[in-house]
Motif scaffolding. Sequence first.
Motif, PDB file in Angstrom:
ATOM      1  N   LEU A   1      37.274  41.443  31.668  1.00 43.40           N
ATOM      2  CA  LEU A   1      37.576  42.052  30.371  1.00 43.40           C
ATOM      3  C   LEU A   1      38.989  42.627  30.361  1.00 43.40           C
ATOM      4  N   LEU A   2      39.342  43.282  31.446  1.00 45.60           N
ATOM      5  CA  LEU A   2      40.671  43.892  31.525  1.00 45.60           C
ATOM      6  C   LEU A   2      41.756  42.821  31.406  1.00 45.60           C
ATOM      7  N   GLY A   3      41.547  41.707  32.080  1.00 43.74           N
ATOM      8  CA  GLY A   3      42.507  40.613  32.015  1.00 43.74           C
ATOM      9  C   GLY A   3      42.632  40.060  30.603  1.00 43.74           C
ATOM     10  N   LEU A   4      41.490  39.977  29.926  1.00 49.08           N
ATOM     11  CA  LEU A   4      41.495  39.490  28.540  1.00 49.08           C
ATOM     12  C   LEU A   4      42.362  40.384  27.665  1.00 49.08           C
ATOM     13  N   ILE A   5      42.170  41.705  27.830  1.00 47.83           N
ATOM     14  CA  ILE A   5      42.953  42.667  27.045  1.00 47.83           C
ATOM     15  C   ILE A   5      44.434  42.540  27.396  1.00 47.83           C
TER      16      ILE A   5
END
Lengths: 195, 455
Positions: free
Chosen positions: B270-274
């Motif tokens: 999720l962090l990478g997506l953001i």
Amino acid sequence: MGSRASTLLREEEIEEIKKETGFSHSQITRLYSRFTSLDKGENGTLSREDFQRIPELAINPLGDRIINAFFPEGEDQVNFKGFMRTLAHFRPIEDNEKNKNPPATEPLNSRTNKLLFAFRLYDLDRDDKISRDELLQVLRMMVGVNISDDQLGSIADRTIQEADTNGDTCISFQEFMKVLEKVDVEQKMSIRFLH
Amino acid sequence: MAWLTLPVDLLSKYLGLFTDVWLTLVFGFLIVPAVFGVPFGIHKYYIKILLSIFEWTTLQMELKAKEKNNQLYKHYTSGIIVKVPDSTLKQEIQDLRCSAGCLSLDPRFELADVFVFCRKALENIIDDDVTKRFSAQKLENWNLLTRSNHNFRYINLQLLALWILGVLIRYGVLLPFRVTVAVTGIFLFVVLSTVVGLIPCTKTYLSDKVHLMGYRLCVRSLTGIVTYHNRENKPKNDGICVANHTTPIDGIVLANDHCYSLVGQLHGGLLGLIQRAMVKSSPHMWFERAEVKDRRLVAKRLRDHVADENKHPVLIFPEGTCVNNTSVMMFRKGSFEIGCTVYPAAIKYDPRFADAFWNSSKFGLMGYLLRMMSSWAIVCSVWYLPPMNRKEGEDAMQFANRVKAAIAAQGGLVDLIWDAGLKRTKVKDTFKEEQQQLYSKILLGDHEYQNHPES
């Protein structure tokens, strides 16, 4: 706020430690809080690694020897009682007068016991004598690589010569005490604990 | 089974009603104002009420402790030992030898010298400056969170009732609200950031708005009450912003007020997506894991970014890892070697409302966020300090220390020379060697030491 201390440390244990070491109730709870914060394994004992984690202690040239003083002969863990017993050596002597129940035996923080603590830093094999080798070991720890073997050897020889009165080329505890008889051991080997 | 359908109908009707009311409240009072930057307004009263409650609880605990004739242990007002001001090794050895008339002050070895090392070691065992920075700051008053009170036991009925009420409010009311806001916020941000990235012309203006909105929603989702001081010193596009590091929320707190370019490692999930969504509308610098180790590559990218006037200031946390907000630890000199203007910022969290420190050895990011969202609030102050430049004849390390001292002074934090990396690694041997060198000088005398400094 009472920390983990007051619940996990029973009142009877606090009383025992009070009698043996002379620390007050609040000093014991505070030191227990410190003990638990050093105890990363949370098993009620400290290992040598727990002490080494303190950076200012790790850079002390005699750090390892002093850490050793906490551990009983051949053991790798020290519990809270043992921890307090070692710390008790550093209580100021004048604090003893404040105690309502002085211990029957010589208190841990007497002048002689303070000197014995320092003597044992040198006397690793506990034969009550500081040999030339033992003295050299401690000197080497304190100076690192900055002084040559020869120079260090002559420093050790001269120190033994000045202290040795019975000619056995070792320094006994009596000779050690004689050399330091004018030193204000009470003040220099004491830590001012808050009450 | 007709008799079963009636209660099920009723239940679903009420559930539907409940959800409608809840969503209206959340959107109406939290999300929409946050999107448009309108303040909510009840924060002051919320804090005042909480503070008076905390004072009452501490009073109760003090009374109880008095009953038992013990004192309530306050971590800051009571220490364990008397702290003496620091003196050098040479001074201490001289003091020792002077106090005993029989010991010589000449360069030589004395058996008593071990006393100095001994006492210092014991003082450090009892109370040292460093290890206490890597665990949560201990509070004077209890704030009704069991996590900040290791000694939770029954004091009286009112306190217990108050605590239970607190738990219900925090987990039953505040947490769901906050999670909803956070989820909506992240979703909106990812979508809008990607959309804005596709529009060629008004990219910067719109992307700034989108970024600010995203951060505002995040701050609201944590009930963040941030006070910004000295806004006239806000960082400009020609430099880097440095601040002390306590938590990943630091970045959100600062970015809530001004747009920055972030630097860091590219994560997965999720962090990478953001992170990838952010990059589409604004130039952030995310490095692959392998690239992070290449200092020159990082420095070059930083330099290029700073040189471009249109790009936002870079936000850097020179400590390298989180510490507990009672001190500022050594700044890594890399960011200070670039040669641009440095805009320091000091962030101080109020520990009474939440423990903002992320103790990464104790819990992961998700656990940390859960704790943050179930605390009372995140109250902090941010001070923007006047910009600083490297002076003539000052090297990067000295410049870094000067900035660090300024930040520590402003935030009321202790200025330490120790490396925050000591949280995980052992101290370097060079420090011990320094001590050994100092003592050797005392043994031999400065003059002789020059001639024989080898083993």
